[in-house]
Design a protein around this motif. Structure first.
Motif, PDB file in Angstrom:
ATOM      1  N   GLY A 312       0.793  -1.224   0.000  1.00 40.77           N
ATOM      2  CA  GLY A 312       0.000   0.000   0.000  1.00 40.77           C
ATOM      3  C   GLY A 312       0.819   1.263   0.000  1.00 40.77           C
ATOM      4  N   ARG A 313       2.108   1.155  -0.341  1.00 42.23           N
ATOM      5  CA  ARG A 313       2.954   2.340  -0.429  1.00 42.23           C
ATOM      6  C   ARG A 313       2.810   2.955  -1.829  1.00 42.23           C
ATOM      7  N   PHE A 314       3.271   4.181  -1.962  1.00 41.88           N
ATOM      8  CA  PHE A 314       3.265   4.828  -3.274  1.00 41.88           C
ATOM      9  C   PHE A 314       4.312   4.179  -4.176  1.00 41.88           C
ATOM     10  N   THR A 315       3.915   3.895  -5.407  1.00 45.98           N
ATOM     11  CA  THR A 315       4.835   3.381  -6.421  1.00 45.98           C
ATOM     12  C   THR A 315       4.959   4.449  -7.497  1.00 45.98           C
ATOM     13  N   ILE A 316       6.180   4.881  -7.744  1.00 46.04           N
ATOM     14  CA  ILE A 316       6.418   6.084  -8.540  1.00 46.04           C
ATOM     15  C   ILE A 316       7.463   5.767  -9.608  1.00 46.04           C
ATOM     16  N   GLY A 317       7.275   6.287 -10.803  1.00 45.30           N
ATOM     17  CA  GLY A 317       8.221   6.043 -11.881  1.00 45.30           C
ATOM     18  C   GLY A 317       8.660   7.317 -12.562  1.00 45.30           C
ATOM     19  N   VAL A 318       9.920   7.342 -12.990  1.00 43.10           N
ATOM     20  CA  VAL A 318      10.460   8.459 -13.763  1.00 43.10           C
ATOM     21  C   VAL A 318      10.540   8.012 -15.219  1.00 43.10           C
ATOM     22  N   PRO A 319       9.822   8.637 -16.125  1.00 38.67           N
ATOM     23  CA  PRO A 319       9.832   8.185 -17.522  1.00 38.67           C
ATOM     24  C   PRO A 319      11.176   8.423 -18.187  1.00 38.67           C
ATOM     25  N   GLY A 320      11.442   7.643 -19.223  1.00 38.51           N
ATOM     26  CA  GLY A 320      12.665   7.802 -19.998  1.00 38.51           C
ATOM     27  C   GLY A 320      12.342   7.686 -21.476  1.00 38.51           C
ATOM     28  N   PRO A 321      13.344   7.642 -22.325  1.00 36.55           N
ATOM     29  CA  PRO A 321      13.095   7.507 -23.769  1.00 36.55           C
ATOM     30  C   PRO A 321      12.342   6.217 -24.079  1.00 36.55           C
ATOM     31  N   ALA A 322      11.343   6.303 -24.959  1.00 42.30           N
ATOM     32  CA  ALA A 322      10.563   5.124 -25.328  1.00 42.30           C
ATOM     33  C   ALA A 322      11.410   4.083 -26.048  1.00 42.30           C
ATOM     34  N   THR A 323      12.531   4.508 -26.606  1.00 39.05           N
ATOM     35  CA  THR A 323      13.408   3.587 -27.337  1.00 39.05           C
ATOM     36  C   THR A 323      14.417   2.885 -26.436  1.00 39.05           C
ATOM     37  N   SER A 324      14.460   3.234 -25.143  1.00 33.48           N
ATOM     38  CA  SER A 324      15.457   2.676 -24.233  1.00 33.48           C
ATOM     39  C   SER A 324      14.920   1.445 -23.519  1.00 33.48           C
ATOM     40  N   GLY A 325      15.645   0.337 -23.614  1.00 34.17           N
ATOM     41  CA  GLY A 325      15.261  -0.868 -22.893  1.00 34.17           C
ATOM     42  C   GLY A 325      15.327  -0.689 -21.395  1.00 34.17           C
ATOM     43  N   LEU A 326      16.162   0.245 -20.922  1.00 37.41           N
ATOM     44  CA  LEU A 326      16.277   0.497 -19.487  1.00 37.41           C
ATOM     45  C   LEU A 326      15.091   1.281 -18.936  1.00 37.41           C
ATOM     46  N   SER A 327      14.253   1.800 -19.826  1.00 35.91           N
ATOM     47  CA  SER A 327      13.045   2.489 -19.371  1.00 35.91           C
ATOM     48  C   SER A 327      11.805   1.626 -19.521  1.00 35.91           C
ATOM     49  N   ALA A 328      11.939   0.462 -20.159  1.00 41.09           N
ATOM     50  CA  ALA A 328      10.775  -0.368 -20.454  1.00 41.09           C
ATOM     51  C   ALA A 328      10.044  -0.813 -19.190  1.00 41.09           C
ATOM     52  N   GLY A 329      10.790  -1.214 -18.171  1.00 42.28           N
ATOM     53  CA  GLY A 329      10.161  -1.663 -16.938  1.00 42.28           C
ATOM     54  C   GLY A 329       9.439  -0.542 -16.219  1.00 42.28           C
ATOM     55  N   VAL A 330      10.028   0.652 -16.220  1.00 44.96           N
ATOM     56  CA  VAL A 330       9.380   1.803 -15.593  1.00 44.96           C
ATOM     57  C   VAL A 330       8.091   2.143 -16.326  1.00 44.96           C
ATOM     58  N   HIS A 331       8.152   2.125 -17.650  1.00 42.49           N
ATOM     59  CA  HIS A 331       6.960   2.459 -18.431  1.00 42.49           C
ATOM     60  C   HIS A 331       5.851   1.439 -18.197  1.00 42.49           C
ATOM     61  N   GLU A 332       6.222   0.190 -18.001  1.00 41.26           N
ATOM     62  CA  GLU A 332       5.215  -0.826 -17.699  1.00 41.26           C
ATOM     63  C   GLU A 332       4.556  -0.538 -16.346  1.00 41.26           C
ATOM     64  N   LEU A 333       5.347  -0.095 -15.366  1.00 43.25           N
ATOM     65  CA  LEU A 333       4.771   0.314 -14.082  1.00 43.25           C
ATOM     66  C   LEU A 333       3.803   1.476 -14.259  1.00 43.25           C
ATOM     67  N   LEU A 334       4.190   2.436 -15.101  1.00 43.88           N
ATOM     68  CA  LEU A 334       3.369   3.621 -15.303  1.00 43.88           C
ATOM     69  C   LEU A 334       2.078   3.299 -16.034  1.00 43.88           C
ATOM     70  N   ARG A 335       2.079   2.235 -16.820  1.00 45.20           N
ATOM     71  CA  ARG A 335       0.847   1.796 -17.469  1.00 45.20           C
ATOM     72  C   ARG A 335      -0.110   1.163 -16.462  1.00 45.20           C
ATOM     73  N   GLY A 336       0.410   0.805 -15.296  1.00 43.65           N
ATOM     74  CA  GLY A 336      -0.418   0.241 -14.237  1.00 43.65           C
ATOM     75  C   GLY A 336      -0.812   1.300 -13.226  1.00 43.65           C
ATOM     76  N   ASP A 337      -0.495   1.047 -11.961  1.00 42.10           N
ATOM     77  CA  ASP A 337      -0.929   1.942 -10.881  1.00 42.10           C
ATOM     78  C   ASP A 337       0.144   2.923 -10.433  1.00 42.10           C
ATOM     79  N   ALA A 338       1.328   2.870 -11.030  1.00 42.67           N
ATOM     80  CA  ALA A 338       2.396   3.774 -10.607  1.00 42.67           C
ATOM     81  C   ALA A 338       2.097   5.208 -11.044  1.00 42.67           C
ATOM     82  N   MET A 339       2.664   6.159 -10.310  1.00 47.46           N
ATOM     83  CA  MET A 339       2.487   7.580 -10.608  1.00 47.46           C
ATOM     84  C   MET A 339       3.741   8.117 -11.299  1.00 47.46           C
ATOM     85  N   LEU A 340       3.535   8.964 -12.289  1.00 47.36           N
ATOM     86  CA  LEU A 340       4.644   9.552 -13.038  1.00 47.36           C
ATOM     87  C   LEU A 340       5.112  10.825 -12.355  1.00 47.36           C
ATOM     88  N   VAL A 341       6.440  10.957 -12.199  1.00 46.25           N
ATOM     89  CA  VAL A 341       7.022  12.179 -11.653  1.00 46.25           C
ATOM     90  C   VAL A 341       8.223  12.589 -12.496  1.00 46.25           C
TER      91      VAL A 341
END
Length: 441
Positions: A312-341
């Motif tokens: 029940g804690r806040f889950t927060i993601g920092v977006p990155g380039p859509a072409t970066s594999g290192l941002s893919a996991g964050v973007h998947e979180l953001l497509r769910g319940d994570a908040m973008l900052v």
């Protein structure tokens, strides 16, 4: 540095150390009470816990419960829910006695696993762990103690048996206003920059930055907080007296001097893959929210984020380039319940107290934005190049000719238009403003 015990060595919420004993002695001078080869008062070889103050708050004693939990940190793996249930149902002292004596076997495990635990118990020497910890300035805190962060109880039976803490501030006080910043080890320059900037901004706002002490985003977050003169906590997957990774020895030493280094494993113990995974649940539970900066689909930082979601804690993601594999996991979180900052102010708005708001985000205010709607329509009716008659302008603005003339003279006084014979045109300064307004769509 403090000795070994269940209470806080540090002072108030600012983490400044307070007096540890009324008799004037520092905690490092207190006795651990090591005996000879005979068993101590509670059956643990060489440990006498009948009267010595071993660290923590004034008058606090290690006691049978504390010794048993020190013993169990050497025997039970972090996050073992079966062992956690044993401790909840029977108490740490009884569980430790059963393991030390080799039976009778507790429920929920096979005979093979029970034999393995008993073999570990036969090698456990809590008095040695306490002595090593004391020499390294490490203390032991456990559930129910004054320094124990109550939010770790949300882990249920997966709650740590206890925590080894290196550093002077109070873990409980620091954890009350803390945020985790985690992410990829092999991060990009963008990831390292964002982690350091976020951590520095949070530290400047009075937040404690918690991370795992690893390479990449973790290290950048710790350095960002330290560089801002703020507070940071490293949660390790090994003994807190042996920095890991080795390349971060200097960083972790600095964290121990200015902040806290925390771990479930006893002094000298080594990290394993499963211990890294279990370490992440402590980071998630200890903090109000978890910020993920760069993470591939298979990333340990996503384990921390999902643990935060379950708790029940806040889950927060920092977006990155859509072409970066290192941002893919964050973007998947953001497509769910994570908040973008995108910055520390937005993180603080999510996890902070009511009224701790980030500033409104908007572009620059142009002079033409201050015009009345009728004048704005007349201005928009003028062509970008050349002149226009009053009749043409009135039709373009959907208004009467007299109103158009009045608005044109108003706009001329403001420097937007100028008259040329029977026509009107934009001034050079107004052309940029009008074009930018037309480009918004």
């Amino acid at each position: 540095m403090g000795g070994v015990g269940g209470g806080a060595v540090g002072g108030g919420s600012g983490g400044r150390p307070g007096p540890a004993r009324r008799d004037g002695r520092c905690l490092g001078d207190t006795a651990v009470g090591l005996g000879g080869a005979a068993r101590g008062a509670h059956g643990y070889r060489g440990v006498d816990v009948t009267g010595d103050v071993v660290g923590g708050e004034v008058g606090d004693q290690l006691g049978a419960e504390g010794v048993a939990r020190v013993f169990l940190t050497r025997v039970v793996e972090p996050g073992d829910e079966v062992a956690g249930r044993w401790i909840r149902e029977r108490g740490a002292v009884e569980v430790a006695r059963r393991l030390r004596d080799g039976g009778p076997m507790l429920t929920g495990v096979t005979g093979t696993r029970w034999a393995g635990l008993c073999a570990r118990a036969a090698q456990a020497e809590p008095e040695r762990d306490l002595a090593v910890a004391r020499a390294a300035g490490v203390r032991f805190v456990w559930p129910g103690g004054l320094e124990w962060p109550a939010q770790l109880d949300d882990l249920g039976d997966a709650r740590p048996v206890g925590l080894w803490v290196r550093g002077r501030p109070s873990l409980r006080m620091w954890a009350l206003r803390s945020v985790a910043v985690v992410g990829a080890r092999a991060c990009t320059e963008y990831g390292a920059h964002m982690a350091a900037t976020l951590a520095a901004g949070l530290a400047e706002r009075g937040w404690v930055v918690v991370s795992g002490g690893a390479y990449g985003v973790d290290g950048a977050a710790h350095r960002g907080a330290l560089g801002a003169g703020g507070a940071t906590v490293a949660v390790l997957a090994c003994g807190v007296d042996r920095p890991y990774p080795r390349g971060h020895t200097q960083l972790i030493t600095r964290i121990a001097e200015q902040g806290l280094v925390v771990g479930e494993l006893p002094p000298g113990d080594h990290p394993t893959q499963s211990r890294f995974v279990q370490r992440n649940r402590v980071i998630a539970a200890l903090t109000r929210g978890t910020v993920v900066v760069e993470a591939a689909y298979r990333s340990g930082s996503l384990v921390t984020a999902r643990a935060a979601q379950r708790l029940g804690r806040f889950t927060i993601g920092v977006p990155g380039p859509a072409t970066s594999g290192l941002s893919a996991g964050v973007h998947e979180l953001l497509r769910g319940d994570a908040m973008l900052v995108t910055d520390a102010a937005e993180v603080a708005e999510l996890v902070g107290d009511m009224g701790e708001l980030a500033p409104d985000r908007r572009g620059p205010v142009l002079p033409r934005d201050l015009l009345e709607p009728a004048a704005e329509r007349v201005l928009a009716a003028l062509p970008a190049r050349g002149t226009a008659t009053v009749d043409d302008i009135a039709r373009g603005a959907s208004t009467a000719k007299d109103d158009a003339v009045a608005r044109l003279y108003e706009l001329r006084s403001l420097g937007y238009v100028e008259r040329h014979d029977d026509g009107w045109k934009l001034t050079r300064e107004a052309m940029i403003s009008v074009r930018s307004g037309r480009d918004r769509c």
